[in-house]
Design a protein around this motif. Structure first.
Motif, PDB file in Angstrom:
ATOM      1  N   ARG A 175       0.818  -1.244  -0.122  1.00  0.00           N
ATOM      2  CA  ARG A 175       0.173  -0.110   0.090  1.00  0.00           C
ATOM      3  C   ARG A 175       0.975   1.282  -0.091  1.00  0.00           C
ATOM      4  O   ARG A 175       0.492   2.123  -0.653  1.00  0.00           O
ATOM      5  N   LYS A 176       2.054   1.312   0.884  1.00  0.00           N
ATOM      6  CA  LYS A 176       2.713   2.267   0.821  1.00  0.00           C
ATOM      7  C   LYS A 176       3.586   2.622  -0.543  1.00  0.00           C
ATOM      8  O   LYS A 176       3.663   3.861  -0.973  1.00  0.00           O
ATOM      9  N   ASN A 177       4.105   1.597  -1.140  1.00  0.00           N
ATOM     10  CA  ASN A 177       4.701   1.423  -2.528  1.00  0.00           C
ATOM     11  C   ASN A 177       3.724   2.185  -3.565  1.00  0.00           C
ATOM     12  O   ASN A 177       4.026   2.933  -4.284  1.00  0.00           O
ATOM     13  N   ALA A 178       2.393   1.672  -3.525  1.00  0.00           N
ATOM     14  CA  ALA A 178       1.463   1.936  -4.473  1.00  0.00           C
ATOM     15  C   ALA A 178       1.090   3.600  -4.301  1.00  0.00           C
ATOM     16  O   ALA A 178       1.266   4.286  -5.353  1.00  0.00           O
ATOM     17  N   GLU A 179       1.171   4.035  -2.913  1.00  0.00           N
ATOM     18  CA  GLU A 179       0.718   5.425  -2.760  1.00  0.00           C
ATOM     19  C   GLU A 179       2.006   6.000  -3.232  1.00  0.00           C
ATOM     20  O   GLU A 179       1.740   7.465  -4.077  1.00  0.00           O
ATOM     21  N   SER A 180       3.202   5.915  -3.019  1.00  0.00           N
ATOM     22  CA  SER A 180       4.337   6.769  -3.553  1.00  0.00           C
ATOM     23  C   SER A 180       4.596   6.717  -5.022  1.00  0.00           C
ATOM     24  O   SER A 180       5.025   7.599  -5.413  1.00  0.00           O
ATOM     25  N   ALA A 181       4.284   5.650  -5.600  1.00  0.00           N
ATOM     26  CA  ALA A 181       4.308   5.544  -7.115  1.00  0.00           C
ATOM     27  C   ALA A 181       3.051   6.076  -7.712  1.00  0.00           C
ATOM     28  O   ALA A 181       3.071   6.069  -8.973  1.00  0.00           O
TER      29      ALA A 181
END
Length: 156
Positions: free
Chosen positions: A103-109
């Protein structure tokens, strides 16, 4: 090429330490089956396991020496166990996923969670198929395969 009737996949979704299995995981399993069919891999048993950040941190530290959670780890099934159990070597193993990191990676990307979840499942599947990204050349190959199945936007 095998007919659809001859191809069997058992892809199990598992939750460890009370992590809920995201509804998006079912579509990711369908994608994994499509990829396995496309590459001619049949009769696969695979578990997609969702774990907490603390469990992933422990696994990442134990298996890679990195004391931090990661988005995905892949664990091929033990070939000696397969021989003892008289099970086909086409049984792959486990793809372990930390939803919190995904979820964090998706948000930052700037990606939707389901897109990033598909990405990590494909990434884990590629590792189980024997792909690595331990140098520039193998990293480019894995990235290209991921883009072939998911679209170029996955690495932007």
């Amino acid at each position: 090429m095998m007919s659809a009737d001859e191809i069997q996949y058992e892809i199990e979704l598992v939750s460890i330490d009370s992590e809920a299995i995201p509804t998006e995981a079912h579509a990711a399993v369908t994608l994994a089956k499509e990829i396995l069919t496309e590459i001619g891999q049949s009769n696969v048993m695979l578990s997609v396991v969702f774990v907490s950040a603390s469990a992933m941190r422990n696994m990442n530290n134990e298996h890679r020496g990195i004391d931090a959670p990661t988005d995905v780890l892949s664990f091929p099934i033990d070939q000696e166990w397969l021989k003892l159990a008289e099970v086909s070597s086409e049984n792959f193993g486990d793809v372990v996923i930390c939803q919190e990191v995904v979820r964090k990676n998706a948000e930052s990307a700037g990606l939707q969670f389901k897109v990033e979840l598909n990405h990590v499942i494909v990434h884990g599947l590629l590792h189980l198929l024997g792909h690595v990204h331990d140098n520039e050349e193998t990293e480019r190959l894995m990235s290209r395969l991921e883009e072939d199945w998911l679209g170029e936007h996955i690495h932007q």
